[in-house]
Design an enzyme around this catalytic site. Structure first.
Site, mmCIF file in Angstrom:
data_model
loop_
_atom_site.group_PDB
_atom_site.id
_atom_site.type_symbol
_atom_site.label_atom_id
_atom_site.label_comp_id
_atom_site.label_asym_id
_atom_site.label_seq_id
_atom_site.Cartn_x
_atom_site.Cartn_y
_atom_site.Cartn_z
ATOM 1 N N SER A 2 -82.978 126.623 56.234
ATOM 2 C CA SER A 2 -83.617 125.239 56.356
ATOM 3 C C SER A 2 -82.863 124.309 57.201
ATOM 4 O O SER A 2 -81.569 124.281 57.257
ATOM 5 C CB SER A 2 -83.551 124.607 54.879
ATOM 6 O OG SER A 2 -84.563 123.740 54.874
ATOM 7 N N LYS A 50 -87.731 123.453 57.420
ATOM 8 C CA LYS A 50 -86.981 122.048 57.098
ATOM 9 C C LYS A 50 -87.329 121.547 55.715
ATOM 10 O O LYS A 50 -88.488 121.702 55.496
ATOM 11 C CB LYS A 50 -87.423 121.232 58.642
ATOM 12 C CG LYS A 50 -86.754 119.647 57.958
ATOM 13 C CD LYS A 50 -85.328 119.642 58.372
ATOM 14 C CE LYS A 50 -84.698 118.331 57.810
ATOM 15 N NZ LYS A 50 -83.217 118.427 57.732
ATOM 16 N N ASN A 70 -73.257 117.390 60.454
ATOM 17 C CA ASN A 70 -74.627 116.656 60.494
ATOM 18 C C ASN A 70 -75.007 115.899 59.486
ATOM 19 O O ASN A 70 -74.315 116.333 58.336
ATOM 20 C CB ASN A 70 -75.768 117.819 60.539
ATOM 21 C CG ASN A 70 -76.316 118.361 59.525
ATOM 22 O OD1 ASN A 70 -77.094 117.486 58.975
ATOM 23 N ND2 ASN A 70 -75.940 119.373 59.041
ATOM 24 N N ILE A 72 -78.450 114.536 59.068
ATOM 25 C CA ILE A 72 -79.695 114.310 59.491
ATOM 26 C C ILE A 72 -80.283 113.296 58.382
ATOM 27 O O ILE A 72 -81.130 112.330 58.650
ATOM 28 C CB ILE A 72 -80.547 115.469 59.541
ATOM 29 C CG1 ILE A 72 -79.807 116.568 60.655
ATOM 30 C CG2 ILE A 72 -81.959 115.131 60.005
ATOM 31 C CD1 ILE A 72 -79.653 115.894 62.067
ATOM 32 N N CYS A 120 -78.409 118.668 49.422
ATOM 33 C CA CYS A 120 -78.303 117.943 50.644
ATOM 34 C C CYS A 120 -77.097 116.931 50.387
ATOM 35 O O CYS A 120 -77.276 116.159 49.434
ATOM 36 C CB CYS A 120 -79.400 117.182 50.975
ATOM 37 S SG CYS A 120 -79.317 116.559 52.636
ATOM 38 N N THR A 146 -74.285 122.805 53.175
ATOM 39 C CA THR A 146 -72.984 122.593 53.976
ATOM 40 C C THR A 146 -71.885 121.812 53.161
ATOM 41 O O THR A 146 -72.260 121.342 52.158
ATOM 42 C CB THR A 146 -73.594 121.436 55.244
ATOM 43 O OG1 THR A 146 -74.082 120.399 54.438
ATOM 44 C CG2 THR A 146 -74.052 121.981 56.115
ATOM 45 N N GLY A 193 -71.534 126.311 60.348
ATOM 46 C CA GLY A 193 -70.991 127.237 61.309
ATOM 47 C C GLY A 193 -69.882 128.088 60.872
ATOM 48 O O GLY A 193 -69.542 128.127 59.776
#
Ligand SMILES: Cc1cc2nc3c(=O)[nH]c(=O)nc-3n(C[C@H](O)[C@H](O)[C@H](O)COP(=O)(O)O)c2cc1C
Length: 313
Positions: free
Chosen positions: A20, A44, A68, A70, A128, A203, A227
């Protein structure tokens, strides 16, 4: 050779999905990549109303990773159903719609509307790290308080997932955060509440500072790290969770190659999601499918499911 895997009621043609927020709504990639070859597209995250997300800069490169924040920028449910979903469903692969909300009521509203539109599975983003940020800047008290995500609390996770379970027959994939002390406790709460599948990890909360300006590299101050830097952390979490629960697990975190994907599967993941790798190489997920086929051929594995959790200890 069988590459099919089952996730709840979904049957994927192979275990490779796109994570996502890292593959847009897939149409953006269609000219570059045979998107229909993917096991599934995870969209997303969408919310009930459109969101502009956080102010820029929202991305920063780090050693072996990316930060990130976002902030769940998206066009909202109505625009998704009107402008994105019709094209997505024609691609010819499974579409898993990622959803987020701040209340149970909104989660149920999203799920029921998506179900009515023909969606078969949702990824419930309880994790999130980049929304509801609140900083207390008083000089006396430099403490920073951040709103917790649902998946940082076993009871909150249970409450949202069980509320959804009562109101929808959709395959419920619950996406967990790694920003907890014991992820298995949260995973077990989600399973008890009726989740069909778990997806982990989102993350890791991180931070980076520009030493010249002394400003955080991300306007939100903190961001989520993704990553290759997070892969060993994510593999460990998948290993722990897969041994604790009976439902399938999707492994996510730093997968760049077929070898990385295999690591997650051997640790216990039934399927995997490719995220940051697509920013470096839009064909990464497709190359991973080819690499899995090759590994199965070379190792005479007739069914990829036979690899899941088969760590030699
Ligand atoms: C730019 C960016 C945007 C993301 N947006 C979302 C999102 O909207 N919803 C979500 O559940 N995860 C989101 N993620 C997290 C990824 O889906 C994935 O869990 C995470 O990046 C770890 O995988 P990776 O290391 O392969 O990128 C985002 C990640 C990145 C890098």
């Amino acid at each position: 050779m069988n590459l099919h895997v089952k996730l709840g009621k979904l049957k994927l043609k192979n275990p490779v999905t796109v994570a996502s927020g890292t593959f847009g709504y897939a149409k953006e990639f269609e000219d570059l990549v045979s998107v229909k070859s993917l096991g599934a597209i995870i969209t997303k995250t969408i919310t009930v109303n459109p969101r502009l997300g956080n102010p820029p800069p929202r991305l920063a490169e780090t050693a072996s990773g990316m930060l990130n924040a976002i902030g769940l920028q998206n066009e909202g449910l109505d625009n998704f159903l009107k402008f994105k979903y019709p094209a997505l469903k024609k691609i010819g692969t499974e579409v898993i719609v990622s959803i987020s909300a701040q209340t149970k009521k909104d989660f149920i509203f999203l799920a029921q509307n998506l179900e009515s539109a023909g969606v078969k599975a949702v990824e419930v983003n309880l994790s999130c790290p980049n929304i509801s940020y609140a900083a207390n800047n008083s000089k006396k008290n430099q403490q920073i308080s951040r709103a917790k995500s649902f998946a940082q609390d076993a009871k909150a996770t249970y409450d949202v997932v069980s509320a959804l379970r009562k109101k929808t027959k959709l395959t419920l994939i619950v996406k967990l955060t790694p920003n907890v002390t014991d992820i298995t406790e949260i995973a077990l709460a989600a399973e008890r509440a009726g989740a069909d599948v778990l997806s982990l990890v989102n993350t890791f909360l991180g931070m980076a500072i520009d030493v010249e300006t002394r400003l955080p590299k991300i306007a939100n101050i903190t961001g989520g790290l993704s990553g290759p830097a997070i892969k060993p952390l994510a593999v460990r979490m998948v290993y722990d969770v897969a041994r604790a629960v009976k439902i399938p697990v999707i492994g996510v975190g730093g997968i760049m190659s077929a070898e990385d994907a295999l690591e997650f599967m051997i640790a216990g993941a039934r399927a995997i999601s490719v995220g940051t790798a697509s920013f470096v190489n839009p064909k990464a997920a497709i190359e991973i499918i080819e690499g899995l086929k090759l590994y199965c051929k070379e190792n005479k594995i007739k069914d990829i499911n036979k690899l899941v959790g088969k760590i030699s200890l």
